[in-house]
Design a protein around this motif. Sequence first.
Motif, PDB file in Angstrom:
ATOM      1  N   LEU A 189     -44.057 -49.814   1.499  1.00 40.63           N
ATOM      2  CA  LEU A 189     -43.162 -50.726   1.048  1.00 40.63           C
ATOM      3  C   LEU A 189     -43.937 -51.692  -0.211  1.00 40.63           C
ATOM      4  O   LEU A 189     -43.235 -52.093  -1.349  1.00 40.63           O
ATOM      5  CB  LEU A 189     -42.856 -52.078   1.824  1.00 40.63           C
ATOM      6  N   ALA A 190     -45.275 -51.714  -0.330  1.00 39.57           N
ATOM      7  CA  ALA A 190     -45.935 -52.234  -1.510  1.00 39.57           C
ATOM      8  C   ALA A 190     -45.892 -51.168  -2.755  1.00 39.57           C
ATOM      9  O   ALA A 190     -45.515 -51.842  -3.743  1.00 39.57           O
ATOM     10  CB  ALA A 190     -47.488 -52.354  -1.244  1.00 39.57           C
ATOM     11  N   VAL A 191     -45.742 -49.925  -2.401  1.00 39.98           N
ATOM     12  CA  VAL A 191     -45.732 -49.111  -3.610  1.00 39.98           C
ATOM     13  C   VAL A 191     -44.113 -49.115  -4.155  1.00 39.98           C
ATOM     14  O   VAL A 191     -44.159 -49.141  -5.308  1.00 39.98           O
ATOM     15  CB  VAL A 191     -45.873 -47.673  -3.186  1.00 39.98           C
ATOM     16  N   ILE A 192     -43.411 -49.158  -3.074  1.00 34.25           N
ATOM     17  CA  ILE A 192     -41.795 -49.315  -3.482  1.00 34.25           C
ATOM     18  C   ILE A 192     -41.859 -50.665  -4.464  1.00 34.25           C
ATOM     19  O   ILE A 192     -40.940 -50.453  -5.569  1.00 34.25           O
ATOM     20  CB  ILE A 192     -40.943 -49.367  -2.305  1.00 34.25           C
ATOM     21  N   ILE A 242     -52.720 -57.975  -1.539  1.00 35.88           N
ATOM     22  CA  ILE A 242     -51.492 -57.370  -2.045  1.00 35.88           C
ATOM     23  C   ILE A 242     -50.445 -57.441  -1.100  1.00 35.88           C
ATOM     24  O   ILE A 242     -49.305 -58.149  -1.502  1.00 35.88           O
ATOM     25  CB  ILE A 242     -51.779 -55.748  -2.544  1.00 35.88           C
ATOM     26  N   PHE A 243     -50.634 -57.112  -0.094  1.00 35.12           N
ATOM     27  CA  PHE A 243     -49.615 -57.421   1.117  1.00 35.12           C
ATOM     28  C   PHE A 243     -49.063 -58.936   1.123  1.00 35.12           C
ATOM     29  O   PHE A 243     -48.169 -59.355   1.232  1.00 35.12           O
ATOM     30  CB  PHE A 243     -50.161 -57.017   2.537  1.00 35.12           C
ATOM     31  N   GLY A 244     -50.147 -59.756   1.148  1.00 35.34           N
ATOM     32  CA  GLY A 244     -50.089 -61.024   1.414  1.00 35.34           C
ATOM     33  C   GLY A 244     -49.057 -61.604   0.086  1.00 35.34           C
ATOM     34  O   GLY A 244     -47.978 -62.388   0.414  1.00 35.34           O
ATOM     35  N   LYS A 245     -49.274 -61.304  -1.061  1.00 38.34           N
ATOM     36  CA  LYS A 245     -48.671 -61.885  -2.217  1.00 38.34           C
ATOM     37  C   LYS A 245     -47.485 -61.158  -2.575  1.00 38.34           C
ATOM     38  O   LYS A 245     -46.538 -61.716  -3.126  1.00 38.34           O
ATOM     39  CB  LYS A 245     -49.615 -61.478  -3.599  1.00 38.34           C
ATOM     40  N   LEU A 246     -47.066 -60.102  -1.765  1.00 40.29           N
ATOM     41  CA  LEU A 246     -45.869 -59.355  -2.040  1.00 40.29           C
ATOM     42  C   LEU A 246     -44.904 -59.619  -0.774  1.00 40.29           C
ATOM     43  O   LEU A 246     -43.739 -59.186  -0.886  1.00 40.29           O
ATOM     44  CB  LEU A 246     -46.131 -57.696  -2.075  1.00 40.29           C
ATOM     45  N   GLY A 247     -45.587 -60.318  -0.047  1.00 38.04           N
ATOM     46  CA  GLY A 247     -44.814 -61.180   1.230  1.00 38.04           C
ATOM     47  C   GLY A 247     -44.512 -60.019   2.349  1.00 38.04           C
ATOM     48  O   GLY A 247     -43.323 -59.986   3.080  1.00 38.04           O
ATOM     49  N   LEU A 248     -45.517 -59.080   2.423  1.00 41.56           N
ATOM     50  CA  LEU A 248     -45.288 -57.952   3.310  1.00 41.56           C
ATOM     51  C   LEU A 248     -45.960 -58.304   4.501  1.00 41.56           C
ATOM     52  O   LEU A 248     -47.200 -57.928   4.763  1.00 41.56           O
ATOM     53  CB  LEU A 248     -45.746 -56.436   2.900  1.00 41.56           C
ATOM     54  N   LEU A 249     -45.569 -59.019   5.446  1.00 43.03           N
ATOM     55  CA  LEU A 249     -46.280 -59.462   6.495  1.00 43.03           C
ATOM     56  C   LEU A 249     -46.317 -58.491   7.649  1.00 43.03           C
ATOM     57  O   LEU A 249     -45.668 -57.389   7.620  1.00 43.03           O
ATOM     58  CB  LEU A 249     -45.378 -60.738   7.290  1.00 43.03           C
ATOM     59  N   HIS A 250     -47.185 -58.611   8.585  1.00 47.50           N
ATOM     60  CA  HIS A 250     -47.536 -57.431   9.791  1.00 47.50           C
ATOM     61  C   HIS A 250     -46.471 -57.063  10.499  1.00 47.50           C
ATOM     62  O   HIS A 250     -45.683 -58.144  10.910  1.00 47.50           O
ATOM     63  CB  HIS A 250     -48.820 -57.939  10.635  1.00 47.50           C
ATOM     64  N   ASP A 251     -46.151 -55.928  10.544  1.00 48.20           N
ATOM     65  CA  ASP A 251     -44.919 -55.335  11.424  1.00 48.20           C
ATOM     66  C   ASP A 251     -45.259 -54.057  11.903  1.00 48.20           C
ATOM     67  O   ASP A 251     -45.127 -53.253  10.872  1.00 48.20           O
ATOM     68  CB  ASP A 251     -43.534 -55.489  10.705  1.00 48.20           C
ATOM     69  N   ARG A 252     -45.207 -53.896  13.063  1.00 52.06           N
ATOM     70  CA  ARG A 252     -45.560 -52.567  13.590  1.00 52.06           C
ATOM     71  C   ARG A 252     -44.446 -51.269  13.193  1.00 52.06           C
ATOM     72  O   ARG A 252     -44.900 -50.237  13.109  1.00 52.06           O
ATOM     73  CB  ARG A 252     -45.848 -52.363  15.119  1.00 52.06           C
ATOM     74  N   GLU A 253     -43.400 -51.908  12.768  1.00 50.60           N
ATOM     75  CA  GLU A 253     -42.300 -50.976  12.851  1.00 50.60           C
ATOM     76  C   GLU A 253     -42.132 -50.679  11.342  1.00 50.60           C
ATOM     77  O   GLU A 253     -41.389 -49.934  10.787  1.00 50.60           O
ATOM     78  CB  GLU A 253     -40.758 -51.696  13.343  1.00 50.60           C
ATOM     79  N   THR A 254     -43.020 -51.417  10.415  1.00 49.87           N
ATOM     80  CA  THR A 254     -42.824 -51.211   9.083  1.00 49.87           C
ATOM     81  C   THR A 254     -44.019 -50.635   8.267  1.00 49.87           C
ATOM     82  O   THR A 254     -45.131 -51.154   8.673  1.00 49.87           O
ATOM     83  CB  THR A 254     -42.467 -52.750   8.231  1.00 49.87           C
ATOM     84  N   VAL A 261     -61.670 -52.617  -0.870  1.00 50.16           N
ATOM     85  CA  VAL A 261     -60.607 -52.178  -1.006  1.00 50.16           C
ATOM     86  C   VAL A 261     -59.699 -52.589   0.010  1.00 50.16           C
ATOM     87  O   VAL A 261     -58.399 -53.076  -0.360  1.00 50.16           O
ATOM     88  CB  VAL A 261     -60.380 -50.646  -1.031  1.00 50.16           C
ATOM     89  N   GLU A 262     -60.032 -52.630   0.956  1.00 54.59           N
ATOM     90  CA  GLU A 262     -59.184 -53.261   2.475  1.00 54.59           C
ATOM     91  C   GLU A 262     -58.891 -54.730   2.003  1.00 54.59           C
ATOM     92  O   GLU A 262     -57.670 -55.134   2.405  1.00 54.59           O
ATOM     93  CB  GLU A 262     -60.272 -53.355   3.689  1.00 54.59           C
ATOM     94  N   LYS A 263     -59.733 -55.449   1.488  1.00 52.15           N
ATOM     95  CA  LYS A 263     -59.639 -56.827   1.341  1.00 52.15           C
ATOM     96  C   LYS A 263     -58.405 -57.074   0.104  1.00 52.15           C
ATOM     97  O   LYS A 263     -57.444 -57.735   0.181  1.00 52.15           O
ATOM     98  CB  LYS A 263     -60.836 -57.718   0.661  1.00 52.15           C
ATOM     99  N   HIS A 264     -58.383 -56.057  -0.746  1.00 49.70           N
ATOM    100  CA  HIS A 264     -57.568 -56.062  -2.082  1.00 49.70           C
ATOM    101  C   HIS A 264     -56.096 -55.779  -1.405  1.00 49.70           C
ATOM    102  O   HIS A 264     -55.286 -56.271  -1.831  1.00 49.70           O
ATOM    103  CB  HIS A 264     -58.021 -55.328  -3.200  1.00 49.70           C
ATOM    104  N   LEU A 302     -44.911 -58.406 -10.092  1.00 49.73           N
ATOM    105  CA  LEU A 302     -46.234 -58.327  -9.586  1.00 49.73           C
ATOM    106  C   LEU A 302     -47.212 -59.342 -10.439  1.00 49.73           C
ATOM    107  O   LEU A 302     -48.592 -59.108 -10.600  1.00 49.73           O
ATOM    108  CB  LEU A 302     -46.608 -56.975  -9.967  1.00 49.73           C
ATOM    109  N   HIS A 303     -46.664 -60.265 -11.010  1.00 45.99           N
ATOM    110  CA  HIS A 303     -47.508 -61.163 -11.905  1.00 45.99           C
ATOM    111  C   HIS A 303     -48.574 -61.890 -10.982  1.00 45.99           C
ATOM    112  O   HIS A 303     -49.460 -62.288 -11.572  1.00 45.99           O
ATOM    113  CB  HIS A 303     -46.435 -62.054 -12.597  1.00 45.99           C
ATOM    114  N   ALA A 304     -48.246 -61.948  -9.699  1.00 44.39           N
ATOM    115  CA  ALA A 304     -49.167 -62.788  -8.882  1.00 44.39           C
ATOM    116  C   ALA A 304     -50.455 -61.911  -8.688  1.00 44.39           C
ATOM    117  O   ALA A 304     -51.502 -62.399  -8.385  1.00 44.39           O
ATOM    118  CB  ALA A 304     -48.500 -63.070  -7.460  1.00 44.39           C
ATOM    119  N   LEU A 305     -50.392 -60.662  -8.724  1.00 46.10           N
ATOM    120  CA  LEU A 305     -51.563 -59.735  -8.583  1.00 46.10           C
ATOM    121  C   LEU A 305     -52.707 -59.862  -9.719  1.00 46.10           C
ATOM    122  O   LEU A 305     -52.398 -59.741 -10.860  1.00 46.10           O
ATOM    123  CB  LEU A 305     -51.155 -58.454  -8.258  1.00 46.10           C
TER     124      LEU A 305
END
Length: 214
Positions: A206-209, A189-201, A182-185, A148-151
Amino acid sequence: MRIVIAEDAVLLRDGLTRLLTDKQHEVVAGVCDPSALLTQVAAHRPDLAIVDIRMPPTFTDEGLRAARAIRERHPGVAVLLLSQYVVAQYAADLLSGDIRGIGYLLKDRVADIADFLEAVHRVGRGGTVIDPEVVRQLLSRSNRGPRLHALSDRERQVLTAMAEGRSNTSIASALHISEGSVEKHVASIFGKLGLLHDRETHRRVLAVIAYLQS
């Protein structure tokens, strides 16, 4: 909702029953040990089980183990665990799998009726609720990890609030910022954690995990 309560302290169990019944929920069973809990969940298939982590016979983690059994045997049943103290390992065990319809609250939180009822509703609807004190202690541990250092500091605040189960509207109110911010943050967060858009995910989960496992 139809609810089963597993709590060996009779006064607390009866108090929870009255509180939930007054709010038009149906408490279909109240039990004092994990064996009875599993029996009643199988018999009634409730929407939610409220479970004390420490129950007879050893008063260690019987409730936690029963909660895992409920999730395996009856995945449609939400589980809200209550604990007298913060035990980080309990939270880690609880959140190691699918965390939808899962909650972990300290018993002191029950005294705040509005917060407790909101947690009941959120978990029963498939959401995730983690006691703010649990989040605080997990955050102190996660500061040592690299993920989480990138946040930014504000992004970490937003992610902490997400880990508590808050919606964007609730986060905005708590942090005194706009919902748009909040939406921008959250997107950052999704971008920095590598959580790309995916309807099935469920990227929020995942960010909380990622936060909790850091």
